[in-house]
Structure formats: C-alpha cells, structure tokens
Design an enzyme around this catalytic site. Structure first.
Site, PDB file in Angstrom:
ATOM      1  N   CYS A 263       0.817  -1.225   0.000  1.00 43.38           N
ATOM      2  CA  CYS A 263       0.000   0.000   0.000  1.00 43.38           C
ATOM      3  C   CYS A 263       0.850   1.275   0.000  1.00 43.38           C
ATOM      4  O   CYS A 263       0.891   2.015  -0.959  1.00 43.38           O
ATOM      5  CB  CYS A 263      -0.856   0.053   1.259  1.00 43.38           C
ATOM      6  SG  CYS A 263      -1.887  -1.344   1.490  1.00 43.38           S
TER       7      CYS A 263
HETATM    8  N1  SAJ Z   1       6.545   2.201   8.601  1.00 43.56           N
HETATM    9  C1  SAJ Z   1       7.541   3.055   9.038  1.00 43.56           C
HETATM   10  N2  SAJ Z   1       7.245   3.966  10.003  1.00 43.56           N
HETATM   11  C2  SAJ Z   1       5.981   4.061  10.529  1.00 43.56           C
HETATM   12  C3  SAJ Z   1       4.982   3.195  10.056  1.00 43.56           C
HETATM   13  C4  SAJ Z   1       5.278   2.263   9.099  1.00 43.56           C
HETATM   14  O1  SAJ Z   1       8.676   2.994   8.583  1.00 43.56           O
HETATM   15  O2  SAJ Z   1       5.774   4.902  11.421  1.00 43.56           O
HETATM   16  C5  SAJ Z   1       6.849   1.230   7.543  1.00 43.56           C
HETATM   17  C6  SAJ Z   1       6.577  -0.203   7.966  1.00 43.56           C
HETATM   18  O3  SAJ Z   1       7.719  -0.765   8.558  1.00 43.56           O
HETATM   19  C7  SAJ Z   1       6.249  -0.868   6.632  1.00 43.56           C
HETATM   20  C8  SAJ Z   1       5.595   0.244   5.830  1.00 43.56           C
HETATM   21  O4  SAJ Z   1       5.977   1.466   6.457  1.00 43.56           O
HETATM   22  O5  SAJ Z   1       7.425  -1.291   5.979  1.00 43.56           O
HETATM   23  C9  SAJ Z   1       4.079   0.146   5.795  1.00 43.56           C
HETATM   24  O6  SAJ Z   1       3.693  -0.018   7.125  1.00 43.56           O
HETATM   25  P1  SAJ Z   1       2.128   0.110   7.561  1.00 43.56           P
HETATM   26  O7  SAJ Z   1       2.077   0.012   9.037  1.00 43.56           O
HETATM   27  O8  SAJ Z   1       1.532   1.286   6.917  1.00 43.56           O
HETATM   28  O9  SAJ Z   1       1.528  -1.241   7.024  1.00 43.56           O
HETATM   29  P2  SAJ Z   1       0.637  -1.587   5.773  1.00 43.56           P
HETATM   30  O10 SAJ Z   1       1.396  -1.494   4.513  1.00 43.56           O
HETATM   31  O11 SAJ Z   1       0.027  -2.887   6.129  1.00 43.56           O
HETATM   32  O12 SAJ Z   1      -0.443  -0.425   5.744  1.00 43.56           O
HETATM   33  C10 SAJ Z   1      -1.757  -0.695   6.110  1.00 43.56           C
HETATM   34  C11 SAJ Z   1      -2.513   0.312   5.327  1.00 43.56           C
HETATM   35  N3  SAJ Z   1      -3.870  -0.058   5.331  1.00 43.56           N
HETATM   36  C12 SAJ Z   1      -4.534   0.048   4.166  1.00 43.56           C
HETATM   37  O13 SAJ Z   1      -4.022   0.456   3.153  1.00 43.56           O
HETATM   38  C13 SAJ Z   1      -5.928  -0.365   4.195  1.00 43.56           C
HETATM   39  C14 SAJ Z   1      -2.343   1.699   5.911  1.00 43.56           C
HETATM   40  O14 SAJ Z   1      -3.320   2.570   5.348  1.00 43.56           O
HETATM   41  C15 SAJ Z   1      -2.527   1.714   7.398  1.00 43.56           C
HETATM   42  O15 SAJ Z   1      -2.268   3.022   7.879  1.00 43.56           O
HETATM   43  C16 SAJ Z   1      -1.524   0.756   7.997  1.00 43.56           C
HETATM   44  O16 SAJ Z   1      -1.860  -0.561   7.514  1.00 43.56           O
HETATM   45  C17 SAJ Z   1      -1.579   0.791   9.516  1.00 43.56           C
HETATM   46  O17 SAJ Z   1      -2.033   1.811  10.073  1.00 43.56           O
HETATM   47  O18 SAJ Z   1      -1.090  -0.164  10.097  1.00 43.56           O
END
Ligand code: SAJ
Length: 427
Positions: A263
C-alpha cells in the site's frame, strides 16, 4: 434487489483483501463464492485453510468457508461482485491496471443483469469511469440500469487484530443513487463501523490514495528528522515519543530502514501519475517517496561506518539480516526493505545471511540461533516479536560485533554496555 439471505456474493481475488471479505460475507448471511485463478489457493480455501498468515482468517475461515473456484462461471450466481485484485506499479512506478481489466472482463462474460459490482482494489481517481465503465458499456450494459458500479477502497491492515473487515469504518461511492444505495446496504451488513456515502465515485477513489499518501509523507518526515538528528547526537525516537504526549495535532510515525508493503510505497505513485495527466506535479509526494526509498541504502551505510570503526571491511564479513517481511509479525514480502538491503549487502561482497521466522523458506539460515552464531554483524530489518525479545547477552555470547537496528526496537543502552557497536535509525 433480493432479500439478503437470498443474495449471493462473489469475490474476485481471494488474497489479503478478498478472502476476509468473502469470509465476513458468509458470517453475516450471504451465500458467498470466490473466483480465484490460483488453484493451490482454491484447494486450501475449500478445505478451510488460509493461504495467508492472518489471525482473522485463522479463526473465521474454518467456520465461514467460501466456495472457491478457478472457473469464472462461478460469477454467474452473483448478485454482488467484489473486485479485490492487486493493483501494483511497474518499475517506472506506473499503475498496472491489467488485473482489474481482466477481472472486469471475466465478470462481463458471466454477468447477471441488475447486479452490483464493487471495486475494492486501490486505484487513482477516474479508473472506475475510464476503465470499468467502458468494458460494461462495450458489452451493451447500461450503467445504473443493467449494472450498478461502486467503489469501496479496501482497508485491510495485515497483522492488525483490532481493526478487521468486521468493524472497520468504510467509505462508498457510485455513479448513481441506486448503486450507492445497494453498496451502502451491503457494507452496512458487513461492518459494525461507520459506512460513509461519498459525493461521487471519484471522491471514493481519492480517499484511499489520500490516506496512504498521508502516511508515506509522515514517515518520510521522521526519516528525514532521523538523518538530521543523528548528526546532532539527538535520539529521534525519544523526540517523537515526547512530541506524541501532545494530545492534539500530532500523530507519531517512526523512522525505519525503509517503507514496504503493497500500500504505502505504492499508492502515492497512483496520485503522482494521475495528476501528471492534468499537468499537475506532486513535488511533495515525490520528495517523500525519494526519502523513503533512500532508507535501505542509508541503513547499509550505517553498517559500513560501524564496521569501519572496528576495522572490519564489508567484503567477506558475515552480515546477518534479521527479517525478510515488510513489517512485524506478517509473512508478506511485497516491496520489503529487506530485499533491497540484502541486495546492497551482497553488492558489497559481504557474506549475506538471512532469517525470518515467518518466511523460513526464503531464509538462508534455519533458525535465529544459527544466524546469530554465524554473523559478525547484524542488521535488524523487521521488528518481529521474536527479534524484539532477544536478550542482548545473546548477541554478546554469539560474538556479534555490530548491530544496526533498522526498526529502533532493541535496547540500545543494554547492547552498548556489552561493548557491542549499536546504530539505530536516528539514534
Ligand atoms: N513504517 C515506518 N514507520 C511508521 C509506520 C510504518 O517505517 O511509522 C513502515 C513499515 O515498517 C512498513 C511500511 O511502512 O514497511 C508500511 O507499514 P504500515 O504500518 O503502513 O503497514 P501496511 O502497509 O500494512 O499499511 C496498512 C494500510 N492499510 C490500508 O491500506 C488499508 C495503511 O493505510 C494503514 O495506515 C496501515 O496498515 C496501519 O495503520 O497499520
């Protein structure tokens, strides 16, 4: 529209997004089928087994098992069809809409007049109008009469057991009032959360892109802070946690070795490319992408500097990469920073070792003990709970000399007290 217990749902694409939706549709009373080209997945799902490591599915799939098939004729039974197929970007970060086009064409070939088609895949504004609508019209169907089209962006959050398809708020947009009403009725059965009608289908398509671009730029912001504060000897994690005590107008994000997943690193490109067609240049989104894309190489630079400090070259040094998945406690490697970091470590001719407890098949080492025993230096790339709980004394006992903590999740002070060189991202 038939009564709910007479209505049939068919989900196109039984992956991270489609399978939970199919399971939940059964749970709330719909007869539900799944059209999935991958026969291996079909076989597993029909046995109530999930091809994906996901708590919601582990608990609910055996109880609410959709009838899965690789034969597109299964679509003929559907009154409500969900398109839940991947929307990747190519190497130039252009959105690849082939899966959506192929899914729509299979639906048209097996379409029951009067049915609702909901696109859940993430798209940029305009795709429903410019891609899905013409395919139906070319086949002689009139939108708003023979077929009702809506968009409800997926909000599946892998690994999150608090927010699931059963309680997540959703937003829905359509081309017409009837399509909107049909989609609202379905999603109000699916989730206990709010279901918000959008003005048109374009606003609905813009919401997901906005949500995920928001997250990407906020992560880029703290990644840039990390690289700046590191030079000032300031612990950026401590600063963010301090700022997070402010109960309003601040939302903590944390720096890391990179941004992975299907995403966050992908969705902003949808908007960047779409806006280009109108002559608008999303400078800010592009800079945020550049910063986040630079974090894997920055992380390896930290390793290089640390090895230099103790007179070890990268070449020939055994470097253990802890984690292959893109985020903690999942088995998904899409756009994972680990893959980029592994490549850079290999390019520097270091001896690359890898271990991920959720992805053992792709790990070079069979266990955490094995990789720690063989490694001289460690880069932690994924903050799986198995890694967060490693006792620093274990690193010492295994003779680890350098630790690069790509997720700032280890105890820096305890590791340094044991005489191991520790570098985090901005700390
Ligand atoms: N990450 C960082 N720093 C942060 C948060 C995440 O480096 O503060 C990195 C993570 O390690 C990862 C990537 O970003 O590699 C994405 O992390 P994520 O927590 O956003 O996980 P996703 O990809 O599963 O995102 C989903 C998304 N949900 C949908 O698209 C429906 C996102 O919109 C959500 O915000 C996210 O989950 C969430 O909140 O956990």
């Amino acid at each position: 529209m038939k009564k709910i217990n007479k209505q049939t749902v068919c989900v196109v694409g039984l992956g991270y997004v489609g399978l939970p939706m199919a399971v939940r549709s059964i749970e709330v009373g719909y007869t539900t089928y799944g059209f999935e080209p991958d026969k291996r997945k079909v076989e597993l799902i029909n046995k109530g087994k999930s091809p994906i490591e996901e708590k919601y599915l582990k608990v609910n799939l055996p109880k609410f098992t959709p009838k899965a098939s690789s034969d597109e004729k299964i679509l003929r039974k559907a009154d409500i069809i969900l398109i839940c197929v991947p929307t990747p970007v190519d190497e130039k970060y252009y959105p690849v809409l082939t899966p959506i086009i192929e899914a729509t064409e299979s639906i048209v070939r097996n379409f029951k007049k009067g049915s609702l088609v909901v696109l859940e895949s993430t798209v940029n504004p305009g795709v429903s109008e410019e891609v899905i609508k013409p395919i139906f019209e070319k086949a002689g169907y009139k939108i708003g009469k023979d077929v009702f089209i809506a968009h409800c962006p997926e909000r599946v959050n892998p690994g999150d057991s608090k927010w699931t398809v059963a309680n997540l708020p959703r937003i829905v947009g359509s081309f017409d009032k009837k399509g909107l009403a049909m989609a609202l009725a379905y999603y109000k059965k699916i989730t206990t959360g709010e279901v918000r009608p959008m003005k048109t289908i374009r606003e609905a398509e813009a919401v997901k892109i906005t949500e995920n671009s928001f997250r990407d730029i906020n992560i880029a912001f703290v990644n840039e802070l990390a690289r700046s504060f590191e030079r000032m000897g300031i612990d950026v994690k401590d600063v963010i946690l301090g700022a997070a005590t402010k109960p309003f107008a601040f939302m903590p994000h944390f720096p890391s070795c990179g941004v992975g997943g299907h995403c966050i690193p992908v969705d902003p490109y949808y908007l960047i490319e779409r806006a280009k067609e109108t002559g608008f240049d999303h400078k800010f989104l592009k800079i945020a992408r550049e910063i986040n894309n630079s974090m894997p190489s920055y992380t390896v630079e930290l390793l290089q500097d640390a090895l230099n400090e103790i007179g070890l070259p990268m070449k020939g040094t055994a470097v253990g990469v802890l984690g292959i998945a893109y985020k903690a406690d999942v088995d998904d490697i899409r756009e994972s920073p680990s893959l980029k970091i592994q490549k850079i470590v290999k390019d520097h001719k270091a001896d690359l070792l890898t271990f991920d407890p959720h992805i053992k098949k792709k790990s070079t080492e069979k266990s955490l003990a094995a990789i720690l025993k063989k490694s001289q230096a460690i880069i932690l790339v994924t903050d799986h709970r198995e890694f967060r709980s490693i006792d620093p004394k274990t690193f010492k006992r295994c003779g680890i000399k350098v630790i690069i903590d790509g997720k700032n999740c280890l105890d820096k002070r305890a590791i340094e007290r044991l005489g191991i060189l520790y570098k985090g991202i901005g700390r």
